[in-house]
Design an enzyme around this catalytic site. Structure first.
Site, PDB file in Angstrom:
ATOM      1  N   GLY A  43       0.841  -1.202   0.000  1.00 20.45           N
ATOM      2  CA  GLY A  43       0.000   0.000   0.000  1.00 20.45           C
ATOM      3  C   GLY A  43       0.874   1.249   0.000  1.00 20.45           C
ATOM      4  N   GLY A  89      -0.473   5.028  -1.246  1.00 24.75           N
ATOM      5  CA  GLY A  89      -1.529   5.777  -0.564  1.00 24.75           C
ATOM      6  C   GLY A  89      -0.976   6.984   0.180  1.00 24.75           C
ATOM      7  N   GLN A  90      -1.866   7.631   0.947  1.00 25.72           N
ATOM      8  CA  GLN A  90      -1.489   8.881   1.629  1.00 25.72           C
ATOM      9  C   GLN A  90      -0.317   8.672   2.595  1.00 25.72           C
ATOM     10  OE1 GLN A  90      -4.082  10.364   4.672  1.00 25.72           O
ATOM     11  NE2 GLN A  90      -3.419  12.474   4.450  1.00 25.72           N
ATOM     12  N   ASP A 149       2.015  -1.943  -4.395  1.00 26.87           N
ATOM     13  CA  ASP A 149       0.621  -1.482  -4.345  1.00 26.87           C
ATOM     14  C   ASP A 149      -0.117  -2.165  -5.492  1.00 26.87           C
ATOM     15  OD1 ASP A 149      -1.787   0.182  -4.076  1.00 26.87           O
ATOM     16  OD2 ASP A 149      -0.500   1.539  -2.948  1.00 26.87           O
ATOM     17  N   ILE A 150      -1.454  -2.032  -5.510  1.00 25.78           N
ATOM     18  CA  ILE A 150      -2.186  -2.610  -6.649  1.00 25.78           C
ATOM     19  C   ILE A 150      -2.140  -1.692  -7.865  1.00 25.78           C
ATOM     20  CG2 ILE A 150      -3.826  -4.269  -5.652  1.00 25.78           C
ATOM     21  CD1 ILE A 150      -5.837  -1.862  -5.610  1.00 25.78           C
ATOM     22  N   TYR A 197     -15.327   0.037   9.095  1.00 25.19           N
ATOM     23  CA  TYR A 197     -13.877   0.248   9.211  1.00 25.19           C
ATOM     24  C   TYR A 197     -13.411   0.058  10.661  1.00 25.19           C
ATOM     25  CZ  TYR A 197      -9.595   3.190   9.068  1.00 25.19           C
ATOM     26  OH  TYR A 197      -8.329   3.709   9.168  1.00 25.19           O
TER      27      TYR A 197
HETATM   28  C1  AKB Z   1     -10.602   7.918   8.254  1.00 20.05           C
HETATM   29  O1  AKB Z   1     -11.102   9.053   8.341  1.00 20.05           O
HETATM   30  O2  AKB Z   1     -11.234   6.916   7.930  1.00 20.05           O
HETATM   31  C2  AKB Z   1      -9.145   7.757   8.608  1.00 20.05           C
HETATM   32  C3  AKB Z   1      -8.945   7.355  10.026  1.00 20.05           C
HETATM   33  C4  AKB Z   1      -9.221   8.306  11.119  1.00 20.05           C
HETATM   34  O3  AKB Z   1      -8.567   6.259  10.285  1.00 20.05           O
HETATM   35  N1  AKB Z   1      -8.443   8.987   8.346  1.00 20.05           N
END
Ligand code: AKB
Length: 312
Positions: free
Chosen positions: A9, A12-13, A35-36, A143
């Site tokens: 990854g 990414g950022q 990364d992909i 998440y």
């Molecule tokens: C998000 O906003 O999903 C991320 C985090 C806080 O993990 N930046």
């Protein structure tokens, strides 16, 4: 001499800046980016790169064997806002990628792992201010559930199999080199771009939404410091709370107005408001400070200065 590192990854950022900093410290050839998809010119041109799907165990194992990888930083993940739209894809990516690297370490094919957790592990029943290291969690987002489960598995693999896995709970991260994608805290990056381009910003979070945030330089330093700390100092094998500043959309707007006096902000909260409302406003990171010497350097005004100067 440092043994080879693999970043999964890397485009990414966080991955982009982490890769560049690790290449600076350990040498370009020692840090394999993957990364992909391909990343920006600086990252692609500065060292080895492999196209790699984080959910494919055999493919990761091939890269590990080929480069004789010793450490993996697993930065691939689907963030909070996107994960609400694609729950099963988020679960698949966030969990299977973690099992892949944990199992490589369990089989002694690598010796150390960094895996990022997030303030998203906390939920609506968590104390909002100065959220302790150990407290009620009960995350209410896809998440957050994946990150909390990940933390449990990290601790389990450490205790059961001796896997040296290390982690921090990142707050929202602010950076100018690579845009974030799919997060709830992304507004704190977008606002600087639009302040310079348009002089105004419509915020997808409401006035008064206070969230923990951090400038990327601090986050990268924390990550590498944690990985370089002697193992006996790392008492937390789930994930460390990490903090530097907390602010609301109107406070970041005021900070920008010190440089762009005509800048205006308006508010049009969307589905991300509910996610933000479930997260802490500020974090107690005393365990990280005491155990491995973490100390933030950037406050809001310093971050604003860095962002505006570099984006200009
Ligand atoms: C998000 O906003 O999903 C991320 C985090 C806080 O993990 N930046």
């Amino acid at each position: 001499m440092h043994r080879p590192i693999l970043i999964i990854g890397a485009c990414g950022q966080i991955g982009t800046e982490l890769t560049m900093e690790l290449r600076e410290r350990y040498g370009n050839e020692k840090v394999i980016a993957s990364d992909i998809r391909e990343g920006g010119d600086t990252l692609m041109g500065s060292g080895p790169f492999e196209l790699l799907d984080a959910t494919n165990y055999a493919a990761i194992e091939d890269v590990v064997m080929h480069y004789e990888i010793d450490e993996i930083y697993l930065m691939a993940a689907m963030l909070s806002a996107t994960a609400e739209k694609f729950p099963m894809r988020a679960w698949n990516l966030n969990m299977n990628s973690l099992f892949n690297v944990l199992n490589l370490a369990k089989e002694s094919k690598i010796s150390k792992i960094f895996w990022p957790s997030s303030i998203a592990v906390f939920g609506p029943n968590t104390p909002k201010e100065d959220t302790p290291q150990n407290t009620i969690m009960e995350p209410s987002t896809v998440y957050g559930i994946s990150k909390q489960s990940g933390e449990r598995w990290c601790e389990y693999y450490f205790k059961k199999y001796g896997v040296d896995v290390r982690s921090v709970r990142y707050p929202g991260l602010i950076s100018w080199k690579t845009m974030p994608g799919g997060g709830t805290t992304d507004y704190a990056v977008e606002i600087y771009h639009e302040a310079l381009q348009k002089g105004q910003y419509e915020c997808f979070l409401d006035k008064g939404t206070k969230l923990p945030m951090m400038y990327m330089d601090d986050a990268i330093r924390a990550t590498i410091d944690l990985m370089e700390s002697p193992s006996e100092k790392i008492k937390v094998r789930s994930s460390y709370n990490l903090a530097s500043m907390s602010f609301t959309p109107e406070e970041i707007a005021e900070s920008i107005q010190k440089h762009i006096p005509d800048f205006t902000i308006s508010y049009a909260p969307d589905f991300r408001q509910q996610i933000a409302d479930s997260w802490p406003s500020s974090i107690d990171d005393s365990a990280a400070k005491e155990q491995w010497g973490w100390e933030p350097k950037f406050n809001l005004d310093q971050t604003t200065l860095e962002m505006l100067n570099n984006l200009k």
